[in-house]
Scaffold this motif. Structure first.
Motif, short mmCIF file in Angstrom:
data_model
loop_
_atom_site.label_atom_id
_atom_site.label_comp_id
_atom_site.label_asym_id
_atom_site.label_seq_id
_atom_site.Cartn_x
_atom_site.Cartn_y
_atom_site.Cartn_z
N MET A 1 1.03 -1.17 -0.35
CA MET A 1 -0.65 -0.12 -0.02
C MET A 1 1.16 1.07 -0.23
O MET A 1 1.91 1.17 1.33
N SER A 2 0.55 2.07 -1.11
CA SER A 2 1.00 3.48 -0.84
C SER A 2 0.11 4.63 -0.52
O SER A 2 -0.73 3.79 -0.05
N SER A 60 -0.88 0.65 8.24
CA SER A 60 -0.38 -0.25 7.23
C SER A 60 0.77 0.80 6.17
O SER A 60 0.87 -0.31 5.53
N GLN A 64 4.73 -0.24 4.98
CA GLN A 64 4.76 0.05 4.25
C GLN A 64 5.21 0.21 3.42
O GLN A 64 6.91 0.06 2.13
N ASP A 69 9.72 -1.58 -1.67
CA ASP A 69 9.86 -2.43 -2.62
C ASP A 69 10.82 -4.01 -2.06
O ASP A 69 10.17 -4.71 -2.92
N GLY A 71 8.64 -5.68 -0.44
CA GLY A 71 7.37 -7.01 -0.13
C GLY A 71 6.70 -6.02 -0.10
O GLY A 71 5.99 -4.88 -0.30
N HIS A 72 5.41 -7.08 0.63
CA HIS A 72 4.04 -5.97 1.56
C HIS A 72 3.97 -6.26 2.84
O HIS A 72 4.49 -7.38 3.25
N VAL A 74 0.54 -7.30 5.35
CA VAL A 74 -0.57 -7.54 6.10
C VAL A 74 -0.51 -7.82 7.47
O VAL A 74 -0.13 -7.58 8.45
N ASN A 128 5.54 -9.08 7.44
CA ASN A 128 6.04 -8.37 6.09
C ASN A 128 6.11 -9.07 5.59
O ASN A 128 6.67 -10.38 5.63
#
Length: 132
Positions: A1-2, A60, A64, A69, A71-72, A74, A128
């Motif tokens: 999420m940016s 989040s 993020q 960059d 990963g993502h 949750v 992560n």
């Protein structure tokens, strides 16, 4: 999420509260948002689920941004406490990291009203997902 450039990217809740971010980083995320009838529960006060949504959203965005960059992230746990009922007006939420590790992050989010009174406080643990 940016960092969302507009509230529509955050769906119906983001639009309903008109959330606005103030230059979020991987070390701090601040946002203001507005309470009104669209997010009330039956007793006419802000629904606790909206508080929880704000807590997880700010955590989040910060997590993020910090991970970048690689990963993502949750959310895997969200615990939010409510201290003061709110019917309407502007609120300000601030998220700061408690822990930023290789596999997980923990963020604390406090929400205050226009009188700088603590309204809610939440903590989110995020996984992560590196390389995702």
């Amino acid at each position: 999420m940016s960092t969302p450039s507009d509230t529509s990217s955050l769906g119906a809740v983001g639009e309903a509260i008109g959330i606005r971010f103030d230059d979020p980083t991987g070390a701090r995320v601040e946002a203001t948002w507005t309470v009104g009838p669209a997010v009330h529960q039956p007793a006419g006060i802000l629904h606790g689920g909206v508080h929880s949504w704000v807590v997880e959203t700010l955590a989040s965005v910060g997590a993020q941004t910090w991970l970048g960059d690689d990963g993502h992230v949750v959310g895997v746990n969200n615990s939010t406490d409510f201290y003061r009922a709110v019917r309407d007006g502007e609120l300000r939420s601030v998220a700061t990291p408690v822990h930023q590790g290789r596999s997980q992050q923990v963020w604390l989010v406090e929400t205050r009203d226009a009188g700088d009174r603590l309204v809610a406080r939440g903590q989110v643990r995020l996984q992560n997902l590196r390389g995702a």
